[in-house]
Design a protein around this motif. Structure first.
Motif, PDB file in Angstrom:
ATOM      1  N   UNK A  38       0.825  -1.207   0.000  1.00  0.00           N
ATOM      2  CA  UNK A  38       0.000   0.000   0.000  1.00  0.00           C
ATOM      3  C   UNK A  38       0.861   1.260   0.000  1.00  0.00           C
ATOM      4  N   UNK A  39       1.884   1.280   0.835  1.00  0.00           N
ATOM      5  CA  UNK A  39       2.737   2.464   0.932  1.00  0.00           C
ATOM      6  C   UNK A  39       3.452   2.737  -0.385  1.00  0.00           C
ATOM      7  N   UNK A  40       3.977   1.682  -0.999  1.00  0.00           N
ATOM      8  CA  UNK A  40       4.697   1.849  -2.272  1.00  0.00           C
ATOM      9  C   UNK A  40       3.746   2.250  -3.385  1.00  0.00           C
ATOM     10  N   UNK A  41       2.532   1.706  -3.386  1.00  0.00           N
ATOM     11  CA  UNK A  41       1.542   2.069  -4.400  1.00  0.00           C
ATOM     12  C   UNK A  41       1.178   3.544  -4.299  1.00  0.00           C
ATOM     13  N   UNK A  42       1.115   4.061  -3.077  1.00  0.00           N
ATOM     14  CA  UNK A  42       0.743   5.467  -2.876  1.00  0.00           C
ATOM     15  C   UNK A  42       1.831   6.400  -3.402  1.00  0.00           C
ATOM     16  N   UNK A  43       3.103   6.109  -3.071  1.00  0.00           N
ATOM     17  CA  UNK A  43       4.183   7.009  -3.496  1.00  0.00           C
ATOM     18  C   UNK A  43       4.747   6.630  -4.862  1.00  0.00           C
ATOM     19  N   UNK A  44       4.329   5.454  -5.401  1.00  0.00           N
ATOM     20  CA  UNK A  44       4.705   5.009  -6.749  1.00  0.00           C
ATOM     21  C   UNK A  44       6.213   4.960  -6.957  1.00  0.00           C
ATOM     22  N   UNK A  45       6.947   4.543  -5.954  1.00  0.00           N
ATOM     23  CA  UNK A  45       8.392   4.425  -6.105  1.00  0.00           C
ATOM     24  C   UNK A  45       8.901   3.383  -5.125  1.00  0.00           C
ATOM     25  N   UNK A  46       9.319   2.229  -5.650  1.00  0.00           N
ATOM     26  CA  UNK A  46       9.846   1.189  -4.769  1.00  0.00           C
ATOM     27  C   UNK A  46      11.184   1.613  -4.183  1.00  0.00           C
ATOM     28  N   UNK A  47      11.984   2.322  -4.972  1.00  0.00           N
ATOM     29  CA  UNK A  47      13.292   2.748  -4.463  1.00  0.00           C
ATOM     30  C   UNK A  47      13.117   3.714  -3.294  1.00  0.00           C
ATOM     31  N   UNK A  75       7.671  -4.770  -3.267  1.00  0.00           N
ATOM     32  CA  UNK A  75       7.855  -5.278  -4.631  1.00  0.00           C
ATOM     33  C   UNK A  75       6.521  -5.421  -5.355  1.00  0.00           C
ATOM     34  N   UNK A  76       5.474  -5.761  -4.595  1.00  0.00           N
ATOM     35  CA  UNK A  76       4.138  -5.838  -5.206  1.00  0.00           C
ATOM     36  C   UNK A  76       3.600  -4.440  -5.460  1.00  0.00           C
ATOM     37  N   UNK A  77       3.787  -3.542  -4.505  1.00  0.00           N
ATOM     38  CA  UNK A  77       3.271  -2.187  -4.625  1.00  0.00           C
ATOM     39  C   UNK A  77       3.855  -1.416  -5.786  1.00  0.00           C
ATOM     40  N   UNK A  78       5.111  -1.720  -6.138  1.00  0.00           N
ATOM     41  CA  UNK A  78       5.743  -0.992  -7.246  1.00  0.00           C
ATOM     42  C   UNK A  78       5.074  -1.270  -8.582  1.00  0.00           C
ATOM     43  N   UNK A  79       4.257  -2.332  -8.643  1.00  0.00           N
ATOM     44  CA  UNK A  79       3.556  -2.658  -9.887  1.00  0.00           C
ATOM     45  C   UNK A  79       2.497  -1.619 -10.236  1.00  0.00           C
TER      46      UNK A  79
END
Length: 402
Positions: A38-47, A75-79
């Motif tokens: 969820x966090x990565x999906x919100x900021x749209x950046x896995x790095x 890794x899932x959120x970065x998709x």
């Protein structure tokens, strides 16, 4: 510097009981994975999200045993970036996104099970015991490399699964006229210039042109064969294919025109102009192929028969035209314009020789009036096909050299 700043900013969280309780719940793998995704999906950046996780770990708020599940979720959120980018694209582009998602979900499942059942996380931690940020980086690297190695042999199966999940639409079936590679680009109603737009679209256009080349070659081949046999059995098939070629010419030309209006890069504009001319020449080849095939109607109506000599000449025309079209089938840097020019010169020589042969047959009364007219028209189509093939080769070679 940025990592140090984030780490310093996270320091006060070590004294927040609410935050500590929240992070402690990440010992539940599912919650950790969901939080990371969820966090990565919100900021749209896995790095960026991994960097923040490292900063948290560096400030002592979270250890590797809790961070590892958040990491897998990231890794899932970065998709989400690929999902958003696939909106409005071709179905194959959407399927690529599905494969990306499957890759990370499968990898997360495997590594979650491994970390639960084995002391793998402790092993990774032991590699850099005094540097938790490095531990997270190592786990992230191991995750992606290992998942790639494990799934590499199953790439074809992932593609099949993606096709099952997102099957072709009825209108995209091969028996319905459609653009297979080109998809609309949102360029209308926008005042700003889209720099490099043609560079993005050029591969799709070349793939559509390749379809045109193959259809044109099939029609040329079938048309000469039909005339040689003196039957109209292939006429409907050739006409249908020519209708498809006309459709592709119209749609590709419209697409190129829209892009050229917005494109300001001179080199890309030159290349797009060449593709536009290639499209028109391929359509003309298709027209001449239909002309040749339609001669079969007169052959049947007038009961025209050809001598063995003429049938042999028709076979030679068919062979060299198919050969020439095969040379431009790449529509790319591999086109050898000198070789194509040599074949076109040979076509001109054959046309001249076959006309002389026809005059010789007329002088000795071996050629009927209808047969002479028909064969003369067919030789004109034959020569024009060679001219248009040469035009295709020269346009592509000139664009590449530019």
């Amino acid at each position: 510097i940025g990592m140090d700043m984030m780490s310093s900013a996270m320091m006060p969280l070590r004294d927040s009981q609410t935050f500590i309780n929240l992070m402690t719940k990440f010992s539940n793998p599912v919650l950790g994975i969901l939080a990371g995704a969820l966090f990565t999906a919100v900021i749209q950046s896995s790095s960026a999200s991994v960097g923040i996780l490292q900063a948290l770990a560096g400030s002592g708020v979270i250890g590797l045993s809790q961070a590892v599940y958040v990491l897998f979720g990231q890794n899932i959120g970065t998709c989400i970036t690929a999902v958003l980018a696939s909106i409005g694209t071709a179905r194959n582009a959407k399927r690529t996104t599905i494969i990306h998602l499957l890759f990370n979900i499968i990898g997360t499942t495997i590594f979650t099970i491994v970390c639960i059942l084995t002391p793998f996380a402790a092993f990774v931690e032991s590699l850099t015991p005094d540097n938790v940020a490095a531990q997270i980086a190592n786990m992230h690297t191991i995750f992606n490399i290992t998942t790639t190695i494990l799934l590499l042999p199953f790439g074809t199966y992932l593609a099949k699964i993606a096709t099952k999940i997102l099957p072709d639409l009825p209108e995209e079936k091969s028996d319905v006229m459609h653009l297979e590679y080109i998809r609309p680009i949102p360029i209308e109603n926008r005042g700003e210039t889209k720099i490099g737009l043609s560079a993005i679209a050029v591969n799709a256009i070349k793939n559509e042109l390749l379809r045109m080349v193959k259809m044109a070659k099939e029609n040329v081949d079938a048309s000469f064969e039909a005339v040689k046999d003196g039957k109209t059995t292939l006429l409907e098939e050739v006409r249908d294919r020519e209708e498809y070629i006309d459709y592709l010419n119209k749609e590709i030309s419209k697409y190129i025109s829209k892009i050229m209006v917005k494109e300001r890069n001179p080199k890309d504009s030159q290349y797009m102009s060449a593709l536009f001319k290639v499209c028109g020449n391929l359509e003309r080849i298709g027209d001449h192929a239909v002309n040749i095939c339609e001669y079969t109607k007169m052959i049947e109506e007038k009961n025209i028969t050809f001598s063995k000599e003429v049938i042999g000449e028709i076979a030679q025309m068919r062979e060299i035209c198919v050969k020439a079209l095969s040379k431009v089938e790449s529509i790319d840097n591999g086109i050898n314009v000198a070789e194509i020019a040599s074949i076109e010169e040979k076509i001109d020589e054959m046309t001249e020789q076959f006309r002389k042969n026809q005059i010789d047959r007329m002088q000795v009364g071996k050629c009927s009036d209808e047969g002479c007219v028909l064969y003369s028209e067919m030789l004109t189509d034959f020569e024009r096909i060679g001219d248009h093939i040469l035009n295709v080769g020269q346009e592509m070679a000139g664009a590449v050299n530019e």
